[in-house]
Design an enzyme around this catalytic site. Sequence first.
Site, short mmCIF file in Angstrom:
data_model
loop_
_atom_site.label_atom_id
_atom_site.label_comp_id
_atom_site.label_asym_id
_atom_site.label_seq_id
_atom_site.Cartn_x
_atom_site.Cartn_y
_atom_site.Cartn_z
N ASP A 180 -77.70 15.14 23.57
CA ASP A 180 -77.77 16.22 24.22
C ASP A 180 -79.21 16.33 24.79
O ASP A 180 -79.56 17.58 25.44
CB ASP A 180 -77.78 17.41 23.46
CG ASP A 180 -78.90 17.58 22.22
OD1 ASP A 180 -78.84 16.64 21.52
OD2 ASP A 180 -79.17 18.71 21.97
N ASP A 224 -78.30 16.59 15.91
CA ASP A 224 -78.21 18.09 16.05
C ASP A 224 -78.32 18.56 17.73
O ASP A 224 -78.77 17.85 18.56
CB ASP A 224 -79.69 18.29 15.68
CG ASP A 224 -80.03 18.44 14.29
OD1 ASP A 224 -79.36 19.24 13.57
OD2 ASP A 224 -80.90 17.79 13.89
N ASP A 246 -76.30 11.18 18.97
CA ASP A 246 -77.36 12.08 18.20
C ASP A 246 -76.57 12.92 17.19
O ASP A 246 -75.36 13.06 17.35
CB ASP A 246 -77.84 12.85 19.56
CG ASP A 246 -78.94 13.84 18.96
OD1 ASP A 246 -79.79 13.59 18.22
OD2 ASP A 246 -78.71 14.91 19.50
#
Length: 225
Positions: free
Chosen positions: A170, A14, A12
């Site tokens: 995240d 951001d 991922d």
Amino acid sequence: MQRFSKSLIVFDWDGTLMDSLSLIIASFKQAAEKVGLPIPTDTRVRPLIGLGLPEAIRAAFGDLKLTAAELDVFRSNYSDTYVKASKTQQLFPGVDELLDMLSAQGFELAVATGKSRAGLERALDQSGLRQYFRYSRCADEALSKPHPKMLNEILALSKVEPKNAMMIGDTCFDLDMAKKAEISSVAVSYGAHPAGQLEASDPAYIASSIADLKQWLCENCYYGI
């Protein structure tokens, strides 16, 4: 202890590689104000990071139908804010070293992100990380997480079997996407979703920092097919 044989690692963006969550939250709130919507709190927006923009708007405001012009306000507001803040935006400490290590060991690297394609291209250039990633998929060219289409397309492009791939992210959206694509996952707890929430999606490990993630990968994941 289980060790993982992998040839492809998908990240991922951001909240996993880039410390950009505060920028995303501020931009989302500013765009809501511009189109006359109630301004959501930080705690309302933060859990939605990782979704595609239309999905995040629906999650924040309910079954709301924005006009194309209003949706463009959200997109352009983020783009403008991103450009203005690009000099202060930072990779999480140790990202370069982590990607150097994985590349040197032979892993193919990819990105699966809730960003638009234009947003990812801008981020790859501004961060200097483009050289590491052979494959990428974005929410505006596939389907928003946690749908597995982004990962399925990356697997097809790379010709890697699900058992030989790993997703690192995240949010539970990342981990649930990986589960639907039948690949293993590792979570990081320094991004949008806290460790307690991430645990529910059953990742192989939850790293508290890039240094922790690097150490875990060194000890538990090796290149192989």
